[in-house]
Scaffold this motif. Structure first.
Motif, PDB file in Angstrom:
ATOM      1  N   MET A   1       0.843  -1.203   0.000  1.00  0.00           N
ATOM      2  CA  MET A   1       0.000   0.000   0.000  1.00  0.00           C
ATOM      3  C   MET A   1       0.872   1.244   0.000  1.00  0.00           C
ATOM      4  O   MET A   1       1.816   1.352   0.782  1.00  0.00           O
ATOM      5  N   MET A   2       0.558   2.179  -0.884  1.00  0.00           N
ATOM      6  CA  MET A   2       1.391   3.371  -0.986  1.00  0.00           C
ATOM      7  C   MET A   2       1.131   4.318   0.174  1.00  0.00           C
ATOM      8  O   MET A   2      -0.008   4.567   0.547  1.00  0.00           O
ATOM      9  N   THR A   3       2.196   4.843   0.741  1.00  0.00           N
ATOM     10  CA  THR A   3       2.086   5.883   1.760  1.00  0.00           C
ATOM     11  C   THR A   3       2.806   7.100   1.244  1.00  0.00           C
ATOM     12  O   THR A   3       3.550   7.036   0.278  1.00  0.00           O
ATOM     13  N   THR A   4       2.618   8.216   1.913  1.00  0.00           N
ATOM     14  CA  THR A   4       3.292   9.440   1.493  1.00  0.00           C
ATOM     15  C   THR A   4       4.067  10.006   2.659  1.00  0.00           C
ATOM     16  O   THR A   4       3.908   9.614   3.798  1.00  0.00           O
ATOM     17  N   ARG A   5       4.912  10.959   2.321  1.00  0.00           N
ATOM     18  CA  ARG A   5       5.829  11.517   3.303  1.00  0.00           C
ATOM     19  C   ARG A   5       5.105  12.223   4.423  1.00  0.00           C
ATOM     20  O   ARG A   5       4.192  13.011   4.204  1.00  0.00           O
TER      21      ARG A   5
ATOM     22  N   ILE B   1       1.681  19.005 -10.766  1.00  0.00           N
ATOM     23  CA  ILE B   1       0.976  18.305 -11.838  1.00  0.00           C
ATOM     24  C   ILE B   1       0.239  17.094 -11.275  1.00  0.00           C
ATOM     25  O   ILE B   1      -0.882  16.773 -11.696  1.00  0.00           O
ATOM     26  N   ALA B   2       0.861  16.432 -10.309  1.00  0.00           N
ATOM     27  CA  ALA B   2       0.248  15.253  -9.687  1.00  0.00           C
ATOM     28  C   ALA B   2      -0.880  15.625  -8.728  1.00  0.00           C
ATOM     29  O   ALA B   2      -1.581  14.750  -8.225  1.00  0.00           O
ATOM     30  N   GLY B   3      -1.047  16.933  -8.465  1.00  0.00           N
ATOM     31  CA  GLY B   3      -2.151  17.382  -7.628  1.00  0.00           C
ATOM     32  C   GLY B   3      -1.838  17.515  -6.156  1.00  0.00           C
ATOM     33  O   GLY B   3      -2.742  17.472  -5.314  1.00  0.00           O
ATOM     34  N   TRP B   4      -0.577  17.708  -5.827  1.00  0.00           N
ATOM     35  CA  TRP B   4      -0.159  17.817  -4.437  1.00  0.00           C
ATOM     36  C   TRP B   4       0.415  19.204  -4.174  1.00  0.00           C
ATOM     37  O   TRP B   4       0.729  19.948  -5.095  1.00  0.00           O
ATOM     38  N   ASP B   5       0.583  19.518  -2.906  1.00  0.00           N
ATOM     39  CA  ASP B   5       1.158  20.797  -2.487  1.00  0.00           C
ATOM     40  C   ASP B   5       2.637  20.595  -2.181  1.00  0.00           C
ATOM     41  O   ASP B   5       2.984  19.868  -1.245  1.00  0.00           O
ATOM     42  N   PRO B   6       3.545  21.218  -2.956  1.00  0.00           N
ATOM     43  CA  PRO B   6       4.989  21.047  -2.721  1.00  0.00           C
ATOM     44  C   PRO B   6       5.419  21.470  -1.323  1.00  0.00           C
ATOM     45  O   PRO B   6       6.438  20.982  -0.818  1.00  0.00           O
ATOM     46  N   GLY B   7       4.671  22.370  -0.706  1.00  0.00           N
ATOM     47  CA  GLY B   7       5.026  22.809   0.633  1.00  0.00           C
ATOM     48  C   GLY B   7       4.744  21.774   1.699  1.00  0.00           C
ATOM     49  O   GLY B   7       5.256  21.872   2.820  1.00  0.00           O
ATOM     50  N   ARG B   8       3.947  20.789   1.347  1.00  0.00           N
ATOM     51  CA  ARG B   8       3.580  19.773   2.333  1.00  0.00           C
ATOM     52  C   ARG B   8       4.160  18.404   2.014  1.00  0.00           C
ATOM     53  O   ARG B   8       4.113  17.496   2.847  1.00  0.00           O
ATOM     54  N   VAL B   9       4.678  18.258   0.812  1.00  0.00           N
ATOM     55  CA  VAL B   9       5.323  16.999   0.439  1.00  0.00           C
ATOM     56  C   VAL B   9       6.822  17.248   0.448  1.00  0.00           C
ATOM     57  O   VAL B   9       7.366  17.870  -0.467  1.00  0.00           O
TER      58      VAL B   9
ATOM     59  N   PRO C   1       4.449  10.355  -3.858  1.00  0.00           N
ATOM     60  CA  PRO C   1       3.050  10.649  -4.170  1.00  0.00           C
ATOM     61  C   PRO C   1       2.631  10.075  -5.522  1.00  0.00           C
ATOM     62  O   PRO C   1       3.406  10.066  -6.475  1.00  0.00           O
ATOM     63  N   ALA C   2       1.425   9.624  -5.590  1.00  0.00           N
ATOM     64  CA  ALA C   2       0.898   9.055  -6.832  1.00  0.00           C
ATOM     65  C   ALA C   2       0.985  10.077  -7.960  1.00  0.00           C
ATOM     66  O   ALA C   2       0.582  11.223  -7.806  1.00  0.00           O
ATOM     67  N   GLY C   3       1.516   9.663  -9.082  1.00  0.00           N
ATOM     68  CA  GLY C   3       1.625  10.522 -10.242  1.00  0.00           C
ATOM     69  C   GLY C   3       2.898  11.332 -10.305  1.00  0.00           C
ATOM     70  O   GLY C   3       3.242  11.879 -11.367  1.00  0.00           O
ATOM     71  N   TYR C   4       3.610  11.425  -9.208  1.00  0.00           N
ATOM     72  CA  TYR C   4       4.808  12.274  -9.166  1.00  0.00           C
ATOM     73  C   TYR C   4       5.896  11.773 -10.108  1.00  0.00           C
ATOM     74  O   TYR C   4       6.467  12.547 -10.885  1.00  0.00           O
ATOM     75  N   GLU C   5       6.196  10.484 -10.045  1.00  0.00           N
ATOM     76  CA  GLU C   5       7.324   9.941 -10.812  1.00  0.00           C
ATOM     77  C   GLU C   5       7.091  10.110 -12.312  1.00  0.00           C
ATOM     78  O   GLU C   5       8.000  10.484 -13.067  1.00  0.00           O
TER      79      GLU C   5
END
Length: 240
Positions: A1-5, A41-49, A61-65
């Motif tokens: 299961m994918m997790t994020t930072r 582009i992947a729909g995330w906030d760079p300040g929080r990832v 994050p999904a879509g990042y790579e």
């Protein structure tokens, strides 16, 4: 299961469904690092990832790579897309040729270039298209009756043209212009092509049909019906 930072400052797990209240502020930037642009582009906030490049690929994050790789490829092929900062003495092979690896945390891309590139790839939603995010099903201005420059006949021509594929099969043997006129008659009131009593403005309908008609040459092919080659040879229109 994918997790994020886990963002240490925020103290919470970032997920695709988490509110990104601060992401809009990133639109003030005219340039981004490759990492930042990929995250957006992947729909995330760079300040929080944070420190995403230090994460194992399955934890990113999904879509990042995919977004990052696409941005890097674009930078290699288009010098106007941004500015490359190279990592010394690191090379990869692409199509049999070597190219210098770039530093994705320092190389930058221009905001307007990213938006244009995404549009060229058929992508028109997400962070770089705020107008579509706020109004995903927005009606174009020229079809919006509330717009100050709304022109009913223009809207009628566009709508008739769009509807052609839906109505043509019901009126076999008629020319495109005739099909368009039939649709306009059925929807005349919506575009001011009929008075309050329901009387059609036939001249106006014909004018609009002319605008929407793409078969402008005489003897234009008709919609599905009796094929021209089924007619007896040498028989002219109107002959017995």
């Amino acid at each position: 299961m994918m997790t994020t930072r886990l963002d240490k400052d925020a103290g919470e797990l970032i997920s695709p469904t988490a509110p990104n209240a601060g992401i809009e502020v990133w639109r003030l930037c005219e340039q981004y690092t490759v990492v930042q642009a990929a995250i957006l582009i992947a729909g995330w906030d760079p300040g929080r990832v944070t420190e995403v490049e230090k994460l194992p690929s399955h934890e990113r994050p999904a879509g990042y790579e995919a977004a990052k790789n696409a941005l890097v490829q674009r930078l290699h092929h288009d010098s106007w897309f941004g500015r490359i900062v190279e990592i010394d003495d690191v090379h990869k092979y692409q199509n049999g040729l070597t190219y210098t690896e770039i530093d994705v945390e320092k190389s930058i891309v221009w905001s307007h270039s990213v938006k244009s590139w995404l549009s060229d790839q058929g992508l028109s939603s997400g962070f770089f298209f705020p107008e579509r995010m706020s109004k995903p099903n927005a009606v174009p201005d020229y079809l919006n009756p509330a717009h100050p420059r709304y022109a009913p006949k223009l809207a009628a021509a566009v709508r008739a043209w769009q509807a052609y594929g839906n109505v043509s099969t019901k009126v076999d043997g008629k020319s495109p212009k005739q099909v368009l006129a039939e649709w306009l008659k059925q929807n005349a009131a919506q575009f001011g092509l009929a008075d309050q009593g329901g009387k059609l403005n036939n001249e106006g309908i014909q004018d609009v049909a002319k605008v929407a008609n793409w078969q402008t040459k005489g003897g234009a092919p008709r919609t599905p019906g009796k094929a021209e080659h089924d007619r007896p040879p040498n028989q002219q229109d109107g002959s017995a």
